[in-house]
Design a protein around this motif. Structure first.
Motif, PDB file in Angstrom:
ATOM      1  N   GLN A 163       4.482  -5.086 -25.590  1.00 56.65           N
ATOM      2  CA  GLN A 163       4.346  -3.795 -24.929  1.00 56.65           C
ATOM      3  C   GLN A 163       5.018  -3.858 -23.563  1.00 56.65           C
ATOM      4  OE1 GLN A 163       0.206  -2.799 -24.874  1.00 56.65           O
ATOM      5  NE2 GLN A 163       0.015  -2.914 -27.093  1.00 56.65           N
ATOM      6  N   GLN A 177      -1.543   1.383 -23.704  1.00 59.59           N
ATOM      7  CA  GLN A 177      -2.363   1.654 -24.891  1.00 59.59           C
ATOM      8  C   GLN A 177      -3.692   2.288 -24.464  1.00 59.59           C
ATOM      9  OE1 GLN A 177      -3.043  -2.143 -26.759  1.00 59.59           O
ATOM     10  NE2 GLN A 177      -3.418  -3.206 -24.829  1.00 59.59           N
ATOM     11  N   SER A 179      -6.280   1.616 -25.702  1.00 56.93           N
ATOM     12  CA  SER A 179      -7.301   0.564 -25.853  1.00 56.93           C
ATOM     13  C   SER A 179      -7.943   0.208 -24.518  1.00 56.93           C
ATOM     14  CB  SER A 179      -6.680  -0.701 -26.459  1.00 56.93           C
ATOM     15  OG  SER A 179      -6.122  -0.407 -27.716  1.00 56.93           O
ATOM     16  N   GLN A 182     -11.347   1.411 -24.139  1.00 53.61           N
ATOM     17  CA  GLN A 182     -12.451   0.692 -24.823  1.00 53.61           C
ATOM     18  C   GLN A 182     -13.304  -0.065 -23.815  1.00 53.61           C
ATOM     19  OE1 GLN A 182     -11.635  -2.043 -27.975  1.00 53.61           O
ATOM     20  NE2 GLN A 182      -9.908  -0.855 -28.770  1.00 53.61           N
ATOM     21  N   ARG A 203       5.505   3.029 -22.475  1.00 54.62           N
ATOM     22  CA  ARG A 203       6.151   1.729 -22.698  1.00 54.62           C
ATOM     23  C   ARG A 203       7.646   1.890 -22.486  1.00 54.62           C
ATOM     24  NH1 ARG A 203       3.115  -0.239 -28.309  1.00 54.62           N
ATOM     25  NH2 ARG A 203       1.043   0.300 -27.536  1.00 54.62           N
ATOM     26  N   GLN A 216      -1.548   8.478 -28.004  1.00 60.40           N
ATOM     27  CA  GLN A 216      -2.388   7.733 -28.944  1.00 60.40           C
ATOM     28  C   GLN A 216      -3.788   8.333 -28.993  1.00 60.40           C
ATOM     29  OE1 GLN A 216      -2.437   3.623 -27.518  1.00 60.40           O
ATOM     30  NE2 GLN A 216      -0.870   3.061 -29.018  1.00 60.40           N
ATOM     31  N   GLU A 218      -7.416   6.543 -29.490  1.00 54.88           N
ATOM     32  CA  GLU A 218      -8.179   5.318 -29.701  1.00 54.88           C
ATOM     33  C   GLU A 218      -9.485   5.678 -30.402  1.00 54.88           C
ATOM     34  OE1 GLU A 218      -6.683   2.712 -28.598  1.00 54.88           O
ATOM     35  OE2 GLU A 218      -8.149   1.106 -28.863  1.00 54.88           O
ATOM     36  N   PHE A 256      -3.734  -8.359 -33.384  1.00 51.36           N
ATOM     37  CA  PHE A 256      -3.926  -7.801 -32.042  1.00 51.36           C
ATOM     38  C   PHE A 256      -4.901  -8.732 -31.348  1.00 51.36           C
ATOM     39  CE2 PHE A 256      -3.176  -4.056 -34.775  1.00 51.36           C
ATOM     40  CZ  PHE A 256      -2.043  -3.538 -34.166  1.00 51.36           C
ATOM     41  N   PHE A 258      -7.167  -8.223 -29.291  1.00 57.47           N
ATOM     42  CA  PHE A 258      -8.506  -7.668 -29.034  1.00 57.47           C
ATOM     43  C   PHE A 258      -9.290  -7.360 -30.303  1.00 57.47           C
ATOM     44  CE2 PHE A 258      -6.241  -3.672 -29.554  1.00 57.47           C
ATOM     45  CZ  PHE A 258      -4.997  -3.966 -28.976  1.00 57.47           C
ATOM     46  N   THR A 259      -8.700  -7.629 -31.465  1.00 62.01           N
ATOM     47  CA  THR A 259      -9.446  -7.450 -32.712  1.00 62.01           C
ATOM     48  C   THR A 259      -9.286  -8.706 -33.565  1.00 62.01           C
ATOM     49  OG1 THR A 259      -7.499  -6.251 -33.547  1.00 62.01           O
ATOM     50  CG2 THR A 259      -9.388  -4.922 -32.894  1.00 62.01           C
ATOM     51  N   GLY A 290      -2.831   0.831 -36.212  1.00 66.25           N
ATOM     52  CA  GLY A 290      -3.353  -0.517 -36.083  1.00 66.25           C
ATOM     53  C   GLY A 290      -4.849  -0.465 -35.851  1.00 66.25           C
ATOM     54  N   ALA A 291      -5.549  -1.470 -36.341  1.00 60.63           N
ATOM     55  CA  ALA A 291      -7.009  -1.440 -36.213  1.00 60.63           C
ATOM     56  C   ALA A 291      -7.571  -2.856 -36.383  1.00 60.63           C
ATOM     57  CB  ALA A 291      -7.600  -0.504 -37.271  1.00 60.63           C
ATOM     58  N   GLY A 292      -8.891  -2.951 -36.336  1.00 60.62           N
ATOM     59  CA  GLY A 292      -9.500  -4.247 -36.580  1.00 60.62           C
ATOM     60  C   GLY A 292     -10.955  -4.281 -36.150  1.00 60.62           C
ATOM     61  N   ALA A 313     -12.286  -1.002 -34.102  1.00 66.53           N
ATOM     62  CA  ALA A 313     -11.458  -0.165 -33.228  1.00 66.53           C
ATOM     63  C   ALA A 313     -10.176   0.183 -33.966  1.00 66.53           C
ATOM     64  CB  ALA A 313     -11.136  -0.903 -31.936  1.00 66.53           C
ATOM     65  N   PHE A 314      -9.636   1.333 -33.611  1.00 69.25           N
ATOM     66  CA  PHE A 314      -8.342   1.703 -34.212  1.00 69.25           C
ATOM     67  C   PHE A 314      -7.529   2.490 -33.188  1.00 69.25           C
ATOM     68  CE2 PHE A 314     -11.586   4.784 -35.533  1.00 69.25           C
ATOM     69  CZ  PHE A 314     -11.050   5.983 -35.120  1.00 69.25           C
ATOM     70  N   GLY A 315      -6.219   2.434 -33.344  1.00 72.72           N
ATOM     71  CA  GLY A 315      -5.331   3.175 -32.441  1.00 72.72           C
ATOM     72  C   GLY A 315      -4.330   3.965 -33.264  1.00 72.72           C
TER      73      GLY A 315
HETATM   74  N1  PHE Z   1      -3.616  -0.652 -29.046  1.00 70.17           N
HETATM   75  C1  PHE Z   1      -2.883  -1.001 -30.230  1.00 70.17           C
HETATM   76  C2  PHE Z   1      -1.425  -0.572 -30.056  1.00 70.17           C
HETATM   77  O1  PHE Z   1      -1.158   0.234 -29.215  1.00 70.17           O
HETATM   78  C3  PHE Z   1      -3.467  -0.347 -31.451  1.00 70.17           C
HETATM   79  C4  PHE Z   1      -4.849  -0.819 -31.759  1.00 70.17           C
HETATM   80  C5  PHE Z   1      -5.939  -0.152 -31.277  1.00 70.17           C
HETATM   81  C6  PHE Z   1      -5.029  -1.936 -32.571  1.00 70.17           C
HETATM   82  C7  PHE Z   1      -7.225  -0.571 -31.569  1.00 70.17           C
HETATM   83  C8  PHE Z   1      -6.305  -2.362 -32.865  1.00 70.17           C
HETATM   84  C9  PHE Z   1      -7.393  -1.697 -32.380  1.00 70.17           C
HETATM   85  O2  PHE Z   1      -0.560  -1.032 -30.758  1.00 70.17           O
END
Ligand code: PHE
Length: 347
Positions: A163, A177, A179, A182, A203, A216, A218, A256, A258-259, A290-292, A313-315
């Motif tokens: 990023q 992000q 994120s 979060q 970015r 995004q 989140e 990622f 964070f996940t 993306g998620a996790g 979490a997901f983005g």
């Molecule tokens: N923040 C990540 C991105 O921008 C996406 C993401 C969010 C992945 C939350 C996992 C959990 O690529």
């Protein structure tokens, strides 16, 4: 002027002049002006004739008056006729210039609509709102800590290269992000947590599918017993509502910081339903987000006991969803504010 003969020849001359003047006169206004000059009691050729009355011998006065009246009436009749003809022509011209062709197609009233990103954002908010998610609004300027460090991306972590960041100072940056939000949520709220957080992210990235500024959404859920199954269940509801009935998700392993585990979420192609088409590059699947499962390290860093609670979490890339949904092949079209493009998209 004592002689009626003299008057008669004068009247003939006046008549000739009037006739020739009126022949070439161009407007009813000019007729009016000409008439006024002629009839003027002091200097007008006809109007001033009455002034002469005093000089006329008594026995001729009646005859004189009669002749003057005659020419007055005659002149008036000439003026009236020319005036009527000119006025009619003038009206006709005016009607023609002001006329409206009622058979022409009407001008379409300009109708505003929401920006495609706003439409998609509202749809996503509605979908997750119906599942009980609350909205958290983060900030576009973040600290390095919230955008990276607290998300398990320390200073020298290679994931920072994924990023390319706009730094405002060593400490402050434009968030890359959503994120980052979060961490703010988990620091300030106790589980159960169920939030979505839409917003702009930045970015240093620029091509047909990437813009230095994009949006995004989140999502974060933290509670007892939350697992990847909950994530897929929610996302299946989401993609079906956004892309249409029968559309479902597939999870692929990803990374990622964070996940853990991390997944890349694909949707079954809503255009060809798996048969293969250019949109899904003949794979039947389209990558959407993306998620996790929230990394225990991240939970602990925010003071949440990872032995009691777990999270997912997901983005979601809002622009990406808008591009897929409305068939937009260049992200720039979303940000150029060209109303010919944006006006076509009204869901
Ligand atoms: N923040 C990540 C991105 O921008 C996406 C993401 C969010 C992945 C939350 C996992 C959990 O690529």
């Amino acid at each position: 002027m004592a002689d009626l003969n003299e008057l008669s020849s004068k009247l003939i001359a006046i008549k000739d002049e009037i006739t020739s003047q009126l022949k070439d006169i161009a407007s009813s206004k000019a007729v009016y002006e000409y008439r006024k000059t002629l009839m003027d009691a002091k200097n007008g050729q006809i109007g001033s004739l009455m002034k002469e009355m005093g000089k006329i011998p008594n026995e001729l006065k009646a005859e004189y008056g009669k002749k003057v009246n005659e020419i007055k009436n005659w002149a008036q009749a000439q003026f009236d006729a020319v005036d009527a003809r000119l006025k009619e022509a003038e009206m006709k011209k005016r009607y023609e210039s002001e006329s409206i062709d009622v058979t022409l197609p009407a001008v379409k009233p300009a109708k505003g609509n929401l920006h495609p990103n706003t439409q998609v954002r509202n749809q996503i908010v509605d979908i997750f709102g119906s599942m009980g998610f609350q909205i958290f609004e983060g900030t576009e300027i973040e600290t390095d800590y919230y955008n990276f460090t607290a998300l398990n991306i320390p200073q020298d972590h290679p994931a920072r290269d994924m990023q390319d960041t706009f730094y405002l100072s060593p400490q402050f940056l434009l968030r890359t992000q959503t994120s980052a939000g979060q961490i703010h949520v988990m620091e300030t709220q106790k589980p159960p947590i169920k939030i979505i957080s839409p917003g702009k992210v930045f970015r240093s990235d620029d091509d047909a599918t990437h813009s230095p500024m994009f949006t995004q959404m989140e999502g974060l859920v933290v509670d007892k017993g939350i697992s990847l199954c909950d994530l897929q269940g929610m996302l299946d509801v989401f993609v079906e509502k956004i892309f249409g009935e029968g559309v479902h998700t597939r999870l692929r392993p990803s990374y990622f910081p964070f996940t853990e585990p991390s997944v890349e979420v694909d949707v079954s192609c809503f255009q060809c339903h798996g048969k293969g088409c250019p949109l899904c590059k003949h794979t039947g699947w389209i990558e959407v987000l993306g998620a996790g499962v929230v990394n225990k390290k991240v939970l602990e860093g925010c003071g949440i006991d990872s032995n009691v609670y777990s999270g997912i979490a997901f983005g979601i890339g809002i622009d990406r969803i808008a591009m897929l949904k409305y068939g937009i092949n260049n992200i720039k079209l979303l940000f150029e504010s060209d109303l010919r493009v944006l006006g076509q998209i009204d869901d």
